[in-house]
Design a protein around this motif. Sequence first.
Motif, PDB file in Angstrom:
ATOM      1  N   VAL A 162      59.389 -67.009  47.757  1.00 15.65           N
ATOM      2  CA  VAL A 162      58.540 -66.497  46.681  1.00 15.65           C
ATOM      3  C   VAL A 162      57.428 -67.490  46.356  1.00 15.65           C
ATOM      4  O   VAL A 162      56.278 -67.101  46.119  1.00 15.65           O
ATOM      5  CB  VAL A 162      59.378 -66.178  45.427  1.00 15.65           C
ATOM      6  N   LYS A 163      57.742 -68.770  46.358  1.00 16.41           N
ATOM      7  CA  LYS A 163      56.731 -69.803  46.098  1.00 16.41           C
ATOM      8  C   LYS A 163      55.624 -69.724  47.135  1.00 16.41           C
ATOM      9  O   LYS A 163      54.425 -69.810  46.793  1.00 16.41           O
ATOM     10  CB  LYS A 163      57.384 -71.183  46.117  1.00 16.41           C
ATOM     11  N   PHE A 164      55.991 -69.546  48.408  1.00 18.17           N
ATOM     12  CA  PHE A 164      54.996 -69.427  49.462  1.00 18.17           C
ATOM     13  C   PHE A 164      54.110 -68.208  49.244  1.00 18.17           C
ATOM     14  O   PHE A 164      52.876 -68.286  49.385  1.00 18.17           O
ATOM     15  CB  PHE A 164      55.685 -69.340  50.829  1.00 18.17           C
ATOM     16  N   MET A 165      54.703 -67.088  48.887  1.00 16.60           N
ATOM     17  CA  MET A 165      53.940 -65.856  48.695  1.00 16.60           C
ATOM     18  C   MET A 165      52.981 -65.983  47.514  1.00 16.60           C
ATOM     19  O   MET A 165      51.856 -65.474  47.545  1.00 16.60           O
ATOM     20  CB  MET A 165      54.897 -64.681  48.511  1.00 16.60           C
ATOM     21  N   LYS A 166      53.398 -66.662  46.471  1.00 16.58           N
ATOM     22  CA  LYS A 166      52.534 -66.844  45.296  1.00 16.58           C
ATOM     23  C   LYS A 166      51.301 -67.686  45.633  1.00 16.58           C
ATOM     24  O   LYS A 166      50.254 -67.533  44.991  1.00 16.58           O
ATOM     25  CB  LYS A 166      53.317 -67.498  44.163  1.00 16.58           C
ATOM     26  N   ASN A 167      51.446 -68.564  46.626  1.00 13.41           N
ATOM     27  CA  ASN A 167      50.337 -69.434  47.004  1.00 13.41           C
ATOM     28  C   ASN A 167      49.549 -68.906  48.198  1.00 13.41           C
ATOM     29  O   ASN A 167      48.585 -69.541  48.634  1.00 13.41           O
ATOM     30  CB  ASN A 167      50.865 -70.840  47.328  1.00 13.41           C
ATOM     31  N   HIS A 168      49.947 -67.762  48.721  1.00  8.16           N
ATOM     32  CA  HIS A 168      49.283 -67.171  49.883  1.00  8.16           C
ATOM     33  C   HIS A 168      48.061 -66.373  49.435  1.00  8.16           C
ATOM     34  O   HIS A 168      48.110 -65.650  48.434  1.00  8.16           O
ATOM     35  CB  HIS A 168      50.269 -66.257  50.619  1.00  8.16           C
ATOM     36  N   GLU A 169      46.975 -66.487  50.164  1.00  8.86           N
ATOM     37  CA  GLU A 169      45.721 -65.858  49.753  1.00  8.86           C
ATOM     38  C   GLU A 169      45.852 -64.353  49.582  1.00  8.86           C
ATOM     39  O   GLU A 169      45.330 -63.790  48.603  1.00  8.86           O
ATOM     40  CB  GLU A 169      44.630 -66.162  50.796  1.00  8.86           C
ATOM     41  N   VAL A 170      46.536 -63.679  50.484  1.00 11.72           N
ATOM     42  CA  VAL A 170      46.676 -62.223  50.399  1.00 11.72           C
ATOM     43  C   VAL A 170      47.929 -61.839  49.640  1.00 11.72           C
ATOM     44  O   VAL A 170      47.903 -60.969  48.760  1.00 11.72           O
ATOM     45  CB  VAL A 170      46.693 -61.588  51.813  1.00 11.72           C
ATOM     46  N   ALA A 171      49.061 -62.469  49.956  1.00  9.01           N
ATOM     47  CA  ALA A 171      50.322 -62.113  49.312  1.00  9.01           C
ATOM     48  C   ALA A 171      50.250 -62.250  47.798  1.00  9.01           C
ATOM     49  O   ALA A 171      50.866 -61.467  47.059  1.00  9.01           O
ATOM     50  CB  ALA A 171      51.450 -62.988  49.857  1.00  9.01           C
ATOM     51  N   SER A 172      49.504 -63.212  47.324  1.00 10.40           N
ATOM     52  CA  SER A 172      49.400 -63.434  45.881  1.00 10.40           C
ATOM     53  C   SER A 172      48.731 -62.267  45.158  1.00 10.40           C
ATOM     54  O   SER A 172      48.832 -62.156  43.930  1.00 10.40           O
ATOM     55  CB  SER A 172      48.635 -64.728  45.598  1.00 10.40           C
ATOM     56  N   GLU A 173      48.048 -61.393  45.913  1.00 10.86           N
ATOM     57  CA  GLU A 173      47.405 -60.235  45.312  1.00 10.86           C
ATOM     58  C   GLU A 173      48.350 -59.038  45.174  1.00 10.86           C
ATOM     59  O   GLU A 173      48.010 -58.046  44.522  1.00 10.86           O
ATOM     60  CB  GLU A 173      46.191 -59.818  46.155  1.00 10.86           C
ATOM     61  N   LEU A 174      49.518 -59.130  45.765  1.00  8.71           N
ATOM     62  CA  LEU A 174      50.473 -58.026  45.708  1.00  8.71           C
ATOM     63  C   LEU A 174      51.036 -57.860  44.306  1.00  8.71           C
ATOM     64  O   LEU A 174      51.382 -58.835  43.625  1.00  8.71           O
ATOM     65  CB  LEU A 174      51.624 -58.273  46.692  1.00  8.71           C
ATOM     66  N   ARG A 175      51.141 -56.619  43.875  1.00 11.06           N
ATOM     67  CA  ARG A 175      51.702 -56.321  42.562  1.00 11.06           C
ATOM     68  C   ARG A 175      53.132 -56.865  42.437  1.00 11.06           C
ATOM     69  O   ARG A 175      53.510 -57.389  41.381  1.00 11.06           O
ATOM     70  CB  ARG A 175      51.676 -54.809  42.354  1.00 11.06           C
ATOM     71  N   ALA A 176      53.936 -56.736  43.506  1.00 12.09           N
ATOM     72  CA  ALA A 176      55.320 -57.201  43.467  1.00 12.09           C
ATOM     73  C   ALA A 176      55.400 -58.708  43.250  1.00 12.09           C
ATOM     74  O   ALA A 176      56.271 -59.195  42.522  1.00 12.09           O
ATOM     75  CB  ALA A 176      56.028 -56.823  44.768  1.00 12.09           C
ATOM     76  N   VAL A 177      54.473 -59.445  43.863  1.00 15.73           N
ATOM     77  CA  VAL A 177      54.463 -60.901  43.714  1.00 15.73           C
ATOM     78  C   VAL A 177      54.009 -61.278  42.306  1.00 15.73           C
ATOM     79  O   VAL A 177      54.601 -62.143  41.644  1.00 15.73           O
ATOM     80  CB  VAL A 177      53.555 -61.547  44.776  1.00 15.73           C
ATOM     81  N   LYS A 178      52.964 -60.627  41.825  1.00 13.82           N
ATOM     82  CA  LYS A 178      52.462 -60.920  40.479  1.00 13.82           C
ATOM     83  C   LYS A 178      53.502 -60.642  39.402  1.00 13.82           C
ATOM     84  O   LYS A 178      53.589 -61.362  38.398  1.00 13.82           O
ATOM     85  CB  LYS A 178      51.215 -60.077  40.202  1.00 13.82           C
ATOM     86  N   ASN A 179      54.297 -59.566  39.603  1.00 14.98           N
ATOM     87  CA  ASN A 179      55.256 -59.153  38.575  1.00 14.98           C
ATOM     88  C   ASN A 179      56.655 -59.733  38.771  1.00 14.98           C
ATOM     89  O   ASN A 179      57.585 -59.375  38.044  1.00 14.98           O
ATOM     90  CB  ASN A 179      55.352 -57.627  38.547  1.00 14.98           C
ATOM     91  N   GLY A 180      56.803 -60.623  39.745  1.00 15.91           N
ATOM     92  CA  GLY A 180      58.112 -61.244  39.959  1.00 15.91           C
ATOM     93  C   GLY A 180      59.161 -60.280  40.479  1.00 15.91           C
ATOM     94  O   GLY A 180      60.353 -60.412  40.151  1.00 15.91           O
ATOM     95  N   LYS A 181      58.743 -59.326  41.310  1.00 15.40           N
ATOM     96  CA  LYS A 181      59.669 -58.322  41.833  1.00 15.40           C
ATOM     97  C   LYS A 181      59.834 -58.454  43.351  1.00 15.40           C
ATOM     98  O   LYS A 181      59.745 -57.481  44.095  1.00 15.40           O
ATOM     99  CB  LYS A 181      59.173 -56.914  41.479  1.00 15.40           C
ATOM    100  N   VAL A 182      60.056 -59.683  43.791  1.00 18.03           N
ATOM    101  CA  VAL A 182      60.386 -59.938  45.192  1.00 18.03           C
ATOM    102  C   VAL A 182      61.835 -60.424  45.214  1.00 18.03           C
ATOM    103  O   VAL A 182      62.157 -61.451  44.627  1.00 18.03           O
ATOM    104  CB  VAL A 182      59.460 -60.995  45.823  1.00 18.03           C
ATOM    105  N   PHE A 183      62.695 -59.667  45.886  1.00 23.25           N
ATOM    106  CA  PHE A 183      64.121 -59.942  45.863  1.00 23.25           C
ATOM    107  C   PHE A 183      64.682 -60.113  47.270  1.00 23.25           C
ATOM    108  O   PHE A 183      64.127 -59.596  48.246  1.00 23.25           O
ATOM    109  CB  PHE A 183      64.887 -58.796  45.182  1.00 23.25           C
ATOM    110  N   ARG A 184      65.807 -60.818  47.348  1.00 19.94           N
ATOM    111  CA  ARG A 184      66.568 -60.817  48.597  1.00 19.94           C
ATOM    112  C   ARG A 184      67.043 -59.388  48.862  1.00 19.94           C
ATOM    113  O   ARG A 184      67.474 -58.685  47.951  1.00 19.94           O
ATOM    114  CB  ARG A 184      67.761 -61.752  48.494  1.00 19.94           C
ATOM    115  N   GLY A 185      66.987 -58.995  50.129  1.00 17.53           N
ATOM    116  CA  GLY A 185      67.285 -57.604  50.469  1.00 17.53           C
ATOM    117  C   GLY A 185      68.721 -57.288  50.780  1.00 17.53           C
ATOM    118  O   GLY A 185      69.037 -56.162  51.173  1.00 17.53           O
ATOM    119  N   GLY A 186      69.619 -58.252  50.608  1.00 16.44           N
ATOM    120  CA  GLY A 186      71.026 -57.984  50.837  1.00 16.44           C
ATOM    121  C   GLY A 186      71.411 -58.072  52.305  1.00 16.44           C
ATOM    122  O   GLY A 186      70.573 -58.205  53.189  1.00 16.44           O
ATOM    123  N   PRO A 187      72.707 -57.977  52.593  1.00 18.26           N
ATOM    124  CA  PRO A 187      73.198 -58.095  53.962  1.00 18.26           C
ATOM    125  C   PRO A 187      72.960 -56.816  54.754  1.00 18.26           C
ATOM    126  O   PRO A 187      72.769 -55.739  54.190  1.00 18.26           O
ATOM    127  CB  PRO A 187      74.701 -58.341  53.771  1.00 18.26           C
TER     128      PRO A 187
END
Length: 386
Positions: free
Chosen positions: A321-346
Amino acid sequence: MDINRRQFIGVGASALAAGLAGCSSSGGEGNTETNTSTSTSQGKTATSTPEDTSYTVSMSPTGDVTLEKPPESVAHYFPGYADMAVALGHGDTINSMGLPSRYHTNHYTELDGVSIDKESLTKLVGDAGISKEIFYDLDSDLHMIDPQWLIKNNTFGLDAADIEEISEKVSPFFGNTIFRRTDKWHDYRYYTLYDAFEKVAEVHQEQEKFSRLKSFHDQYITDIQTKLPGPNSRPNALLCWQGSNEPETFYPARLSGKGTNKKAFHDVGITDALSGTGIDGLSESNRGTIDYETVLEIDPDSILLRGHEQKTREEFENTVVKFMKNHEVASELRAVKNGKVFRGGPIYPGPLHHLFLVERYATGYFPDTFSGELFDREELASIITS
């Protein structure tokens, strides 16, 4: 082959293991009749025949498998089936795993008296696939593995003749590939998580315990679903796989698809962000990837990223998540801005893991409604260990 032990396992209609029916007592040449005992009293002879305790369990594609007693040693490939055995109190029968690294067991630490010695499990998959000899070395009472999974995966190096040989000379196969429903070769019946779990309970003769666990699950899911927001107020999610701590591309999966690896998402009402996009999900034949530019076009409400189940939530936040927040494009994603990036489970969840996953996603997606522990660990552990 250990005939003394193997005589306790027989086969019904399963063609793959038909030869096993010929196993008999090794008491001596010609001693192939049913064991009987005789007693003489006042000149009269009474003959008694041991009670037939055999039972037959049937599951597609392997058909009928007849057992004389519950197996004491079982070969597993799928972690989901192993989780079923643990839930039934038979974790000590598990002797192997396809890839032990994919068998996530941290949830057992929250259940008093529930554990498994993961280090003792034999890894089935090696650099050259799966060796036929490994099944001889394990000498299992049963192979809780869908044989078609082994045959159709070319990287394993096993064919139908190998499976038939193992079935006849070691023990039968019993299982169905249930974690996904995208394999073209799977042209036989699928089972839901609890349909398959019930079959495993029959194998271990734990039908009453299964009934209690299913009731626990049903009430838990009902309690969750009665508190969920309306369908129009539930977020969507992009489900994908990428194990890197600094992800740049992703293997997308269809969250709307069936299979046990999607059950937790469906139970909490999460919808598929790829619906209507024309993007196919990850499957046996589709290994295509998407990049951040494509993800931004979709701009999902949330992202579920698989390949990080070994991490805690905090570790995931501090890496991916830290990497995505600092990524030029990923940081523009609504999910990243709103803290809705989760582990996807097994990939291969079982019934116990599923209960914890529902809690994870209910509290993660709807923190205003759900918080803390959503089910009674002590009650669940008492059912398992009873």
